[in-house]
Enzyme design. Structure first.
Site, PDB file in Angstrom:
ATOM      1  N   ASP A  53       0.812  -1.215   0.000  1.00 22.51           N
ATOM      2  CA  ASP A  53       0.000   0.000   0.000  1.00 22.51           C
ATOM      3  C   ASP A  53       0.846   1.267   0.000  1.00 22.51           C
ATOM      4  O   ASP A  53       0.318   2.370  -0.040  1.00 22.51           O
ATOM      5  CB  ASP A  53      -0.921  -0.011   1.232  1.00 22.51           C
ATOM      6  CG  ASP A  53      -1.983   1.079   1.199  1.00 22.51           C
ATOM      7  OD1 ASP A  53      -2.542   1.330   0.116  1.00 22.51           O
ATOM      8  OD2 ASP A  53      -2.247   1.689   2.253  1.00 22.51           O
ATOM      9  N   SER A 112      -6.863   5.199   0.031  1.00 21.46           N
ATOM     10  CA  SER A 112      -7.161   3.871  -0.518  1.00 21.46           C
ATOM     11  C   SER A 112      -8.625   3.531  -0.259  1.00 21.46           C
ATOM     12  O   SER A 112      -9.141   3.761   0.838  1.00 21.46           O
ATOM     13  CB  SER A 112      -6.267   2.812   0.136  1.00 21.46           C
ATOM     14  OG  SER A 112      -4.904   3.121  -0.043  1.00 21.46           O
ATOM     15  N   GLN A 139      -5.694  -2.078  -6.671  1.00 23.89           N
ATOM     16  CA  GLN A 139      -6.199  -1.124  -5.693  1.00 23.89           C
ATOM     17  C   GLN A 139      -6.864   0.056  -6.399  1.00 23.89           C
ATOM     18  O   GLN A 139      -6.397   0.485  -7.458  1.00 23.89           O
ATOM     19  CB  GLN A 139      -5.059  -0.584  -4.806  1.00 23.89           C
ATOM     20  CG  GLN A 139      -5.538   0.337  -3.696  1.00 23.89           C
ATOM     21  CD  GLN A 139      -4.394   0.830  -2.811  1.00 23.89           C
ATOM     22  OE1 GLN A 139      -3.731   1.794  -3.155  1.00 23.89           O
ATOM     23  NE2 GLN A 139      -4.163   0.145  -1.705  1.00 23.89           N
TER      24      GLN A 139
END
Length: 288
Positions: free
Chosen positions: A205, A229, A279
């Site tokens: 991430d 996110s 993502q």
């Protein structure tokens, strides 16, 4: 003094407070929200702790529902969805201050023999030939801003961009929405495969949404967008160590409607594809 990798392993070492209930600490940092990779990594630890340990995780799918508050513990509640002959499924809900901030479903698979092929790893420079991220920023700015100094001190991973960072508007106009970085944990993470999987989940991430931003603004200059996110998915293909070099190739096929999609392929130093990642992130112009 412990290494950054040891500090990361300690962050991922959850306290079990009841059957299927775990508590993770959240460092008190001067950040707007808890880092999403931390929550995903801790949730995966909680899921893994409720399995027999013989089936490695092969996929996870997660949603970031609310921003986590730095410095406040996070409770992870695990639902044992299924224990089959080949697959084990767990659902994890992360709760902070009485509110659900994140949920994750993880699937664990007994290793089997089968079809074996992959795309080749791109031809990129060796990581040892590339500058560390902090060095590259320092060379351009002369010194690190205070916020980046703090980031460097707590950084658990050595990050080295395959291509030099772009700083000028003219360079951005030529940039394609893709990025590549070499990464590895700074120090040893031990030999528990679950720790390495959760550490790489944490790292996944850190830079993935870079690919969305590259054509718009410098990655390490002043930000023109608030980003967060929204969801995260990973598929784990082969065993690996997160304290050895891995190449994270990232690209953004589309950004529209205030959201940007990014996908990544992670290769080990031998060129084996070990993890695939997807993502979507929220991008809102600051002051707009």
């Amino acid at each position: 003094m412990t290494s950054p990798a040891e500090q990361l392993a300690a962050l991922l070492d959850l306290e079990q407070i009841e059957i299927n209930i775990f508590r993770g600490r959240s460092p008190r940092e001067n950040l707007q929200r808890v880092f999403g990779g931390q929550v995903a990594g801790q949730a995966l630890v909680a899921a893994g702790r409720t399995t027999d340990g013989h089936r490695p995780v092969h996929s996870l799918h997660a949603y970031f529902l609310r921003p986590g508050v730095p410095g406040v513990p996070i409770v992870y509640q695990v639902e044992r969805v299924r224990d089959g002959r080949s697959f084990t499924t767990r659902r994890v809900v992360a709760v902070q201050q009485g509110r659900t901030i994140f949920n994750l479903t993880a699937s664990f698979h007994q290793p089997e023999l089968g079809i074996d092929h992959q795309v080749p790893m791109p031809d990129v420079p060796d990581p040892e030939s590339l500058p560390k991220l902090a060095e590259e920023i320092r060379n351009h700015l002369g010194e690190l801003p205070e916020s980046l100094e703090r980031m460097e001190r707590r950084m658990a991973f050595d990050i080295r961009y395959v291509e030099r960072l772009r700083w000028e508007a003219g360079e951005l106009q030529e940039a394609e929405p893709r990025s590549g970085v070499w990464m590895r944990a700074i120090g040893s993470l031990g030999d528990d495969p679950l720790v390495h999987t959760c550490a790489l989940t944490y790292a996944s991430d850190m830079t993935l949404l870079d690919a969305v931003r590259i054509p718009v603004e410098p990655l390490w200059g002043p930000r023109g967008f608030d980003m967060a996110s929204l969801d995260h998915a990973m598929w784990f293909h082969r065993p690996f160590r997160a304290d050895e070099w891995f190449l994270y190739q990232q690209e953004s096929p589309i950004a529209t409607g205030g959201r940007g999609l990014a996908r990544g392929l992670i290769f080990d130093a031998e060129g084996r594809l070990i993890v695939s990642v997807m993502q979507e992130g929220l991008f809102r112009k600051l002051g707009g």
